[in-house]
Structure formats: C-alpha cells, structure tokens
Design a protein around this motif. Structure first.
Motif, PDB file in Angstrom:
ATOM      1  N   THR A 254      47.327 -15.151   1.792  1.00 20.74           N
ATOM      2  CA  THR A 254      47.907 -14.332   2.850  1.00 20.74           C
ATOM      3  C   THR A 254      47.806 -15.090   4.173  1.00 20.74           C
ATOM      4  O   THR A 254      47.021 -16.041   4.300  1.00 20.74           O
ATOM      5  N   GLY A 255      48.600 -14.683   5.141  1.00 21.72           N
ATOM      6  CA  GLY A 255      48.505 -15.282   6.465  1.00 21.72           C
ATOM      7  C   GLY A 255      49.756 -16.027   6.870  1.00 21.72           C
ATOM      8  O   GLY A 255      50.656 -16.309   6.054  1.00 21.72           O
ATOM      9  N   ALA A 256      49.795 -16.369   8.153  1.00 15.56           N
ATOM     10  CA  ALA A 256      50.995 -16.979   8.733  1.00 15.56           C
ATOM     11  C   ALA A 256      51.309 -18.344   8.128  1.00 15.56           C
ATOM     12  O   ALA A 256      52.483 -18.732   8.051  1.00 15.56           O
ATOM     13  N   ASP A 257      50.294 -19.076   7.702  1.00 17.59           N
ATOM     14  CA  ASP A 257      50.536 -20.408   7.143  1.00 17.59           C
ATOM     15  C   ASP A 257      51.365 -20.366   5.865  1.00 17.59           C
ATOM     16  O   ASP A 257      51.911 -21.399   5.445  1.00 17.59           O
ATOM     17  N   TYR A 258      51.464 -19.202   5.255  1.00 18.53           N
ATOM     18  CA  TYR A 258      52.139 -19.080   3.958  1.00 18.53           C
ATOM     19  C   TYR A 258      53.438 -18.281   4.056  1.00 18.53           C
ATOM     20  O   TYR A 258      54.065 -17.983   3.038  1.00 18.53           O
ATOM     21  N   ALA A 259      53.850 -17.970   5.256  1.00 23.69           N
ATOM     22  CA  ALA A 259      54.989 -17.066   5.455  1.00 23.69           C
ATOM     23  C   ALA A 259      56.286 -17.609   4.868  1.00 23.69           C
ATOM     24  O   ALA A 259      57.164 -16.840   4.464  1.00 23.69           O
ATOM     25  N   SER A 260      56.437 -18.910   4.798  1.00 20.42           N
ATOM     26  CA  SER A 260      57.686 -19.502   4.317  1.00 20.42           C
ATOM     27  C   SER A 260      57.783 -19.545   2.791  1.00 20.42           C
ATOM     28  O   SER A 260      58.827 -19.911   2.249  1.00 20.42           O
ATOM     29  N   CYS A 261      56.720 -19.167   2.096  1.00 18.73           N
ATOM     30  CA  CYS A 261      56.672 -19.310   0.639  1.00 18.73           C
ATOM     31  C   CYS A 261      57.112 -18.015  -0.056  1.00 18.73           C
ATOM     32  O   CYS A 261      57.150 -16.950   0.537  1.00 18.73           O
ATOM     33  N   ALA A 262      57.407 -18.129  -1.332  1.00 20.28           N
ATOM     34  CA  ALA A 262      57.902 -16.991  -2.102  1.00 20.28           C
ATOM     35  C   ALA A 262      56.830 -15.921  -2.235  1.00 20.28           C
ATOM     36  O   ALA A 262      55.648 -16.235  -2.406  1.00 20.28           O
ATOM     37  N   PRO A 263      57.211 -14.654  -2.171  1.00 18.41           N
ATOM     38  CA  PRO A 263      56.217 -13.581  -2.302  1.00 18.41           C
ATOM     39  C   PRO A 263      55.685 -13.483  -3.733  1.00 18.41           C
ATOM     40  O   PRO A 263      56.432 -13.577  -4.700  1.00 18.41           O
ATOM     41  N   ALA A 264      54.365 -13.301  -3.840  1.00 15.60           N
ATOM     42  CA  ALA A 264      53.731 -13.030  -5.131  1.00 15.60           C
ATOM     43  C   ALA A 264      53.437 -11.543  -5.259  1.00 15.60           C
ATOM     44  O   ALA A 264      53.536 -10.968  -6.338  1.00 15.60           O
ATOM     45  N   THR A 265      53.029 -10.927  -4.132  1.00 15.89           N
ATOM     46  CA  THR A 265      52.853  -9.474  -4.019  1.00 15.89           C
ATOM     47  C   THR A 265      53.399  -9.086  -2.650  1.00 15.89           C
ATOM     48  O   THR A 265      53.967  -9.920  -1.933  1.00 15.89           O
ATOM     49  N   ALA A 266      53.168  -7.864  -2.268  1.00 18.42           N
ATOM     50  CA  ALA A 266      53.627  -7.441  -0.942  1.00 18.42           C
ATOM     51  C   ALA A 266      52.948  -8.225   0.162  1.00 18.42           C
ATOM     52  O   ALA A 266      53.541  -8.444   1.235  1.00 18.42           O
ATOM     53  N   ASP A 267      51.704  -8.671  -0.067  1.00 21.35           N
ATOM     54  CA  ASP A 267      50.941  -9.347   0.981  1.00 21.35           C
ATOM     55  C   ASP A 267      50.762 -10.846   0.744  1.00 21.35           C
ATOM     56  O   ASP A 267      50.545 -11.590   1.699  1.00 21.35           O
ATOM     57  N   HIS A 268      50.828 -11.288  -0.496  1.00 18.05           N
ATOM     58  CA  HIS A 268      50.491 -12.672  -0.845  1.00 18.05           C
ATOM     59  C   HIS A 268      51.750 -13.522  -1.031  1.00 18.05           C
ATOM     60  O   HIS A 268      52.743 -13.048  -1.595  1.00 18.05           O
ATOM     61  N   ARG A 269      51.651 -14.763  -0.566  1.00 19.08           N
ATOM     62  CA  ARG A 269      52.739 -15.735  -0.727  1.00 19.08           C
ATOM     63  C   ARG A 269      52.251 -16.896  -1.597  1.00 19.08           C
ATOM     64  O   ARG A 269      51.131 -17.370  -1.448  1.00 19.08           O
TER      65      ARG A 269
END
Length: 466
Positions: A254-269
């Motif tokens: 989770t977090g801004a560093d991962y915002a560009s990646c595909a979603p795994a859950t509502a919160d996780h990328r």
C-alpha cells in the motif's frame, strides 16, 4: 592430523573478527604484519571431485584494531595416510581467500590444511565449524560418491536477493546494528546477484536453469522490480533460463509508491506482477521430462506463508494427473515442523500448519515429487517431512549476504547431488566477510548449516529423463 577443540589461535581469530566489521568499512589503518591471523576457515563445498574452503587474513593496526591484510594463501591436501602436498596457491594476495581444489577421487578421505604466509587458517567461534567432527577441526573431509549414471541436468537454486535493500542484518527497526554497502561499490544486492550470475555460466558450474524461490526485491516497488528484472534479463530469459516464485518481500503493498501498479485488492497494488509472475499463480516448466513447479506462498500482509485455494487446487490437479513424473517444487516459505521449530522467528515464519499438512499429504500421493526448495530463513538446512512422503525439504542460504551463494542440483540417472557454493568475485567475498558479523557475529551459527545440509547425495530413479 587429529581432531581437537578450539586452540588459542582459534580464540584469537574469533576475537579479531568480532571487530572486523568496522575495519572492513574503513580500512585506513596500517596493519602490523608480524601479527597476521588467518581466521574464519570454512570448508564450504564438498563434491565428488572437488572441495572449496574460504578464510580471511587480518592483523591488528597500531591501535590494536584488526584490519584486513592481503596475503598469499595455500592449501595442502592428501589422501589419509599420505603426506599433504600443495594443491592450491593464490594467484595474487588477498584478505578474502577462496580456494578450490579439483581432481580428487570420489568417496575418499582426505586430510588438508590451509595457511597464509606460514600461519595456519583456523575456524572462528562457530559451533558448526568447531564441532569435534567438523572438517575445520579435524583437518579431514570425505568426497561424495555421485549417483550412478550419466549427469543429465544442472540447476542452480537461489533466493533472497532483496534488490533495493540498503541495510543488511536488521530484524526489527534498526536492531541489531546493520551493514551498508561498501564504499565505491554498487549496492550490495546488485554486487551479490552479479556474482551469482557470473558464476552460473562458468564451465566449472554449468547451470542450465536458475530457480529463484522468492524475495527478489526488498519491497517490490516499480523501480526495484524493474531493475532486478533487467539484471536477470542481461543473463537470460524469464521462463527459459530462469524461473521465479514470489516471496513475502515481493507481495503487494500500500502507499503512494505503488499507485501506478495494478490493484491486487481495494488497498494493495501489485508491482511485481508487471515484471515477473501473476500473484497466487502456479509457475510451470518442463525440461527433458522433469517437471518444475513454483508456488506463491506469500501473504497479503505479513511474513508467514500460505497457499490460496485456487492455486492449491491447480497443484493438486497437476500432481494427481501425473503423480509419478519427477517433480521439483519451489516456493519461498519452508514447510516442515522442524523448520518452524528452528527458525529464529518461530513457527509463524514458515508455511501455516494447515497448508503444510495438506501439501505434505498431497506429496504422499505424488511419488514423483523429490525435492521442495525454499528460502526465507537465509540458511542452509535440510529437513525431513512430517508425513510419509519421500521428499527432501531444502532451505538455501540467501544470495544477498553471508554466506552469500547458491546451491547446484546435479541430476544423474540414478539420483542427485546437492552442493552449496559461495559466490567468488572479489567484491562478493569482501561483502560476505563483512556480513558474517551480522546479529552480533552469530549469523554463521544459524545460516551456514551443517556440512551435510550443504553437500549430499540422494539416490532416485531418473532414468526416464533426457
């Protein structure tokens, strides 16, 4: 030569290396060469025809602090009952000695002694290398007897690269004191991965596939995932030359560093998927009739291991449809109760109990499964299953820190031979010498493993492989 306990010189060597870490980083003082100490002797690798040992030479500087000293190195070897002869001499002086002796005979007892400029190399205070029957104490080893039949394949087993990590040896927060990359060198995960890849194509190693059981990255950021993929791709192709399973460090975040990646859950990328393998998906590969299966055992949050139901059902279907096919399985988390009971972080650090039981029960119905390769604990350890399945469960020490290496799995028609190797570039040997001081100098007792954990032979029928 006779077996004995630790000598005064052994104790002096251990005390010297207790403060060696700061000297490796600084290296500014002038050593008093008449007080040379050859310490940290480890007989790391024993095969059917070769043996490899490492040691470090240090001496106190004017203030009494030990600093690395470049010196010559030599090893004398002979069959038991004969006079030792010099079979190795270093090509150039170094503080970080790596001696490989070849041309030995299978299944034969040998005596040996390693030295630098007339000073006998001895073990540091490590219960593994100071055990009464340890080669470093007895000055003896016995070469392995290879399995019968032709050599068919050679695989390299590795794990725990932690690409992007900047401090090695931390457990919680900033404790215990960690170790940073050496000055004027690339970050240590890059150094150690480069050393691994450099080794594998060498004629004396000859690995045809690299199998990486997780934790390729430190935190699976886009940059870390992209960079480690690029370094691996400079060596070979994913899915052909190397195979990858996901570790807990490679999980979605989770977090801004991962915002560009595909979603795994509502919160996780999930950034790792873009560059390697989809989450919770079984890796499948076949070569010459041998089946390789990679498990994603990572949890969404946390360090423990699990296998989700769709992946478990997929694995069950494959093994049920063809249960006798020779199969090597790899995943990040260790499996057996012995692994959990002996892991520093306890049973919660390995695959959870219910999944472990189900997996091992599945193996009892799939006699073709012969080896399960794991990482995560950063140690060399061979354990027996908890169910009556004929499977070896093998943990392999990490790539990124002491002892810093990989395992070669050499498959013959009549079985396989396991051999652990430290990486051998000068920068890798220096980093391994530094990080053997992790956990207040206790890491060798945990991660090096017994000689038979690192080097052994198992008889199986692989005559149907090509």
């Amino acid at each position: 030569m006779s077996c004995c306990g630790p000598t005064r010189r052994t104790l002096l060597g251990a005390m010297a290396v207790a403060t060696l870490s700061s000297a490796l980083g600084a290296g500014a003082s002038r050593a008093q060469r008449n007080s040379l100490i050859a310490t940290d002797l480890e007989l790391v690798t024993v095969t059917d025809r070769s043996v490899i040992m490492t040691w470090t030479t240090v001496a106190p500087d004017a203030s009494g602090q030990p600093v690395p000293v470049a010196s010559s190195g030599a090893v004398r070897v002979a069959p038991v009952g004969s006079a030792p002869v010099t079979m190795y001499e270093s090509a150039e002086p170094t503080p970080f000695h790596y001696a490989e002796i070849t041309g030995l005979e299978p299944g034969r007892r040998y005596i040996f002694e390693a030295e630098s400029e007339g000073v006998r190399a001895v073990s540091a205070l490590n219960p593994v290398t100071l055990a009464p029957d340890a080669p470093e104490v007895c000055g003896e080893f016995t070469t392995l007897v290879p399995p019968p039949g032709r050599l068919l394949r050679t695989f390299a087993l590795g794990n725990d690269v932690h690409y992007g990590e900047t401090v090695s040896g931390l457990i919680v927060g900033d404790f215990p004191p960690g170790f940073r990359s050496l000055p004027d060198l690339p970050p240590y995960p890059e150094v150690m991965l480069a050393a691994l890849l450099d080794d594998l194509r060498a004629p004396d190693r000859g690995a045809q596939r690299l199998i990486l059981a997780g934790d390729l990255t430190a935190e699976a950021t886009p940059s870390q995932s992209r960079s480690v993929r690029a370094q691996l791709d400079s060596w070979g192709a994913l899915g052909r030359d190397y195979l990858v399973a996901r570790g807990n460090h490679d999980r979605p975040h989770t977090g801004a560093d991962y915002a560009s990646c595909a979603p795994a859950t509502a919160d996780h990328r999930d950034c790792f998927t873009e560059f390697f393998v989809p989450r919770e998906e079984l890796v499948q590969h076949e070569i010459g009739g041998l089946r390789l299966l990679g498990l994603d055992t990572s949890e969404l949050d946390g360090t423990g291991g699990r296998i989700d139901r769709p992946q478990f059902d997929h694995l069950t279907g494959i093994l049920t449809a063809d249960p006798d096919r020779p199969t090597l399985i790899f995943g990040h988390h260790p499996v057996t109760r012995t692994s959990g009971a002996t892991a520093l972080a306890g049973p919660g650090f390995i695959l959870n109990a219910s999944d472990s039981t189900e997996l091992q029960t599945l193996y009892t119905r799939a006699p073709g499964v012969f080896l399960h390769h794991a990482g995560h604990t950063h140690r060399n350890l061979r354990t027996r299953p908890d169910t009556p399945c004929d499977v070896e469960f093998l943990e392999v020490a990490s790539v990124k820190e002491y002892p810093g290496g990989y395992t070669l799995l050499r498959i013959h028609e009549g079985g396989y031979m396991v051999s652990f190797y430290k990486t051998r570039t000068p920068a890798a040997r220096q980093w391994s010498a530094l990080t053997r001081n992790e956990y207040f100098g206790l890491i060798p007792a945990y991660t090096l493993g017994h000689l038979t954990d690192r080097n052994h032979v198992v008889h199986r029928d692989f005559s149907g492989l090509t």
